[in-house]
Motif scaffolding. Structure first.
Motif, PDB file in Angstrom:
ATOM      1  N   ASP A 427      -2.671  17.738 -30.614  1.00 51.29           N
ATOM      2  CA  ASP A 427      -2.757  16.433 -31.270  1.00 51.29           C
ATOM      3  C   ASP A 427      -3.103  15.340 -30.266  1.00 51.29           C
ATOM      4  N   GLU A 428      -2.622  15.501 -29.040  1.00 53.07           N
ATOM      5  CA  GLU A 428      -2.913  14.509 -28.000  1.00 53.07           C
ATOM      6  C   GLU A 428      -4.408  14.472 -27.684  1.00 53.07           C
ATOM      7  N   ASP A 429      -5.028  15.657 -27.619  1.00 51.14           N
ATOM      8  CA  ASP A 429      -6.470  15.718 -27.364  1.00 51.14           C
ATOM      9  C   ASP A 429      -7.239  14.986 -28.454  1.00 51.14           C
ATOM     10  N   VAL A 430      -6.848  15.222 -29.706  1.00 53.14           N
ATOM     11  CA  VAL A 430      -7.552  14.609 -30.830  1.00 53.14           C
ATOM     12  C   VAL A 430      -7.298  13.111 -30.878  1.00 53.14           C
ATOM     13  N   ASP A 431      -6.041  12.700 -30.661  1.00 45.55           N
ATOM     14  CA  ASP A 431      -5.694  11.285 -30.731  1.00 45.55           C
ATOM     15  C   ASP A 431      -6.356  10.489 -29.619  1.00 45.55           C
ATOM     16  N   ARG A 434     -12.025  10.983 -26.235  1.00 43.99           N
ATOM     17  CA  ARG A 434     -12.734  11.119 -24.965  1.00 43.99           C
ATOM     18  C   ARG A 434     -11.905  10.674 -23.758  1.00 43.99           C
ATOM     19  N   ASP A 435     -10.765  10.006 -24.012  1.00 42.87           N
ATOM     20  CA  ASP A 435      -9.903   9.592 -22.907  1.00 42.87           C
ATOM     21  C   ASP A 435      -8.998  10.716 -22.436  1.00 42.87           C
ATOM     22  N   SER A 436      -8.941  11.795 -23.202  1.00 42.92           N
ATOM     23  CA  SER A 436      -8.130  12.938 -22.809  1.00 42.92           C
ATOM     24  C   SER A 436      -8.760  13.614 -21.588  1.00 42.92           C
ATOM     25  N   PRO A 437      -7.956  13.911 -20.547  1.00 44.82           N
ATOM     26  CA  PRO A 437      -8.510  14.592 -19.358  1.00 44.82           C
ATOM     27  C   PRO A 437      -9.209  15.895 -19.720  1.00 44.82           C
ATOM     28  N   ARG A 438      -8.673  16.595 -20.683  1.00 43.42           N
ATOM     29  CA  ARG A 438      -9.273  17.869 -21.083  1.00 43.42           C
ATOM     30  C   ARG A 438     -10.660  17.653 -21.699  1.00 43.42           C
ATOM     31  N   ILE A 439     -10.799  16.612 -22.509  1.00 44.54           N
ATOM     32  CA  ILE A 439     -12.095  16.318 -23.139  1.00 44.54           C
ATOM     33  C   ILE A 439     -13.088  15.818 -22.090  1.00 44.54           C
ATOM     34  N   LYS A 440     -12.597  15.077 -21.107  1.00 44.51           N
ATOM     35  CA  LYS A 440     -13.496  14.607 -20.052  1.00 44.51           C
ATOM     36  C   LYS A 440     -14.098  15.785 -19.286  1.00 44.51           C
ATOM     37  N   ASN A 441     -13.318  16.835 -19.103  1.00 44.68           N
ATOM     38  CA  ASN A 441     -13.811  18.020 -18.397  1.00 44.68           C
ATOM     39  C   ASN A 441     -14.655  18.915 -19.290  1.00 44.68           C
ATOM     40  N   ASN A 442     -14.474  18.799 -20.605  1.00 39.73           N
ATOM     41  CA  ASN A 442     -15.226  19.613 -21.584  1.00 39.73           C
ATOM     42  C   ASN A 442     -15.757  18.674 -22.672  1.00 39.73           C
ATOM     43  N   PRO A 443     -16.816  17.929 -22.393  1.00 38.77           N
ATOM     44  CA  PRO A 443     -17.242  16.825 -23.278  1.00 38.77           C
ATOM     45  C   PRO A 443     -17.545  17.238 -24.708  1.00 38.77           C
TER      46      PRO A 443
END
Length: 465
Positions: A427-431, A434-443
């Motif tokens: 939920d943290e990734d979705v909320d 793009r500010d999530s560190p995981r999303i930044k590494n996997n755009p």
């Protein structure tokens, strides 16, 4: 508060301001003719009425909608309310019947909190599922009940670009509008919604659904007024160009003449070409004008043919993804799709932006990093069904079945080959997005996980993953 937060998708007032940023300010004197038009005046003084303003692509419908919102804001009588909504095909938060209703109900609740009594009992039972696409019937009932509440006076509503909604969703919404504005004798006294819809007459079911209501055709009934607006718009754009680029009077008059001969009554053509001419100095302008033929489709085709051969494969892929994406893609997401690597002196984002720029006027980067098409008409041109007699142009034509298959497979590969190594999305990734560190590494992770199945559903029956 929980209900309003769950209801919210976008703020239509903010959407309108962004459109103004994109299109530029209205040219002085344009659009004002609508205020004295008899059909408009009849609509304004009606208790409950639907008026359809129709016109072709680039005919100035959205700017007319913005103008009407501005004027209605300043002249509404006491105890009346103004609603506005601007549909956008490439934005999944603004292209469905449910999104439209959520935007309108959001405005009603902010204007009159006493209307919460019409939504809270249903929200208490259904929670966030009340605002899902499958809940159109529930939302329509709430919206209609709100607009008939005697606590409100007349409700004026401007609904722009309705043809940019998904077809099946739009059919349902138009059917409800038709029934609402064709009440029984007993229902008529409770109706207090005055609606203006601006859109084309395509797809055909739009004209069929709205056939019983008043229609103002911008390209015929208001042709003279629109042509005057076009000339004012050309004057304003060319004068601004001449001042910015220090044109001589002779050059200014030449550019003015070319615009008036080639614009074909299309505000969009004028805006596009005026913006493109800013790239050229005075010596280059005369030859540069030859790059911009009359007509939007001819202009789009000329733009594609100007893409360098070595760049066409990447440009075609970018256009395919931008056209078929469920929502606007970011620069970093496109970079992941293209497998872009940073240059020796350039970042990944800079490399992607250069690739996007190679597509010319067809694409724009807006809201900081979202890649979008210049206009809905560009999407329709790229999606045309008939094979182009020019092979170089047919190369760029987007075939929906193979395109959705490519996107679905790319998303699945992305998820299976490392993007989900740290486990499923949280939920943290979705909320945080793009500010999530995981999303930044996997755009592409967020888009791939949330939307691959939608592309899979859009495949034709003969194709499978």
């Amino acid at each position: 508060r929980a209900c309003l937060e769950a209801l919210f998708l976008t703020d239509p007032a903010v959407d309108r301001d962004r459109l103004l940023d994109l299109k530029g300010e209205r040219a002085a004197g344009t659009c004002e003719w609508i205020l004295t038009n008899q059909l408009y005046k009849s609509w304004f003084y009606s208790d409950s009425c639907l008026l359809w303003l129709s016109g072709g692509p680039g005919a100035g419908k959205t700017m007319l909608s913005i103008f009407l919102v501005e004027k209605l804001t300043t002249r509404l009588p006491w105890n009346t309310i103004l609603l506005q909504y601007f549909c956008k095909n490439e934005d999944d938060k603004r292209n469905t019947a449910v999104a439209v209703l959520r935007g309108l109900i959001f405005q009603l609740l902010r204007y009159q909190p006493l209307l919460y009594g019409h939504i809270l009992p249903t929200f208490a039972l259904q929670k966030e599922s009340l605002f899902a696409d499958a809940s159109f019937d529930s939302l329509w009932k709430i919206f209609e009940t709100m607009t008939c509440d005697p606590i409100l006076g007349t409700i004026y509503c401007v609904l722009d670009g309705l043809d940019e909604c998904h077809k099946e969703s739009l059919k349902v919404l138009l059917n409800r509008f038709r029934r609402h504005f064709s009440p029984t004798v007993d229902e008529a006294s409770t109706r207090q919604l005055n609606l203006i819809v601006t859109c084309r007459g395509y797809p055909d079911f739009i004209a069929e659904s709205l056939s019983r209501f008043s229609r103002l055709r911008l390209d015929s009934q208001a042709k003279d007024e629109v042509n005057q607006d076009v000339n004012r718009f050309i004057d304003a754009k060319v004068d601004a160009l001449a001042a910015e680029k220090c044109y001589s009077e002779k050059l200014r008059l030449h550019v003015l003449d070319v615009f008036k001969r080639r614009a074909e009554g299309t505000f969009l053509w004028i805006g596009i070409v005026a913006e493109e001419l800013r790239r050229y100095n005075r010596i280059e302008v005369e030859n540069a004008l030859d790059l911009f033929p009359s007509g939007l489709e001819t202009l789009y085709g000329r733009t594609l043919l100007q893409i360098e051969h070595k760049q066409r494969s990447i440009a075609s892929k970018i256009l395919r993804w931008v056209v078929l994406a469920i929502r606007p893609l970011t620069v970093s997401e496109l970079g992941a799709v293209l497998g872009v690597q940073p240059g020796k002196f350039s970042t990944k984002e800079e490399v992607v932006k250069d690739h996007v720029a190679s597509c010319g006027l067809l694409l724009k980067i807006q809201h900081g990093d979202q890649v979008g098409l210049i206009h809905q008409s560009a999407k329709e041109y790229l999606l045309r069904k008939i094979k182009d007699p020019k092979p170089d142009l047919d190369f760029f034509r987007v075939k929906e079945g193979p395109g959705h298959l490519e996107i679905a497979m790319t998303c699945l590969d992305y998820l299976q080959n490392g993007a989900l190594a740290d486990g499923p999305l949280t939920d943290e990734d979705v909320d945080e997005g793009r500010d999530s560190p995981r999303i930044k590494n996997n755009p592409l992770l967020l888009y791939a996980a949330l939307h691959w199945q939608e592309h899979a559903k859009l495949l034709s029956a003969s194709e499978a993953i």
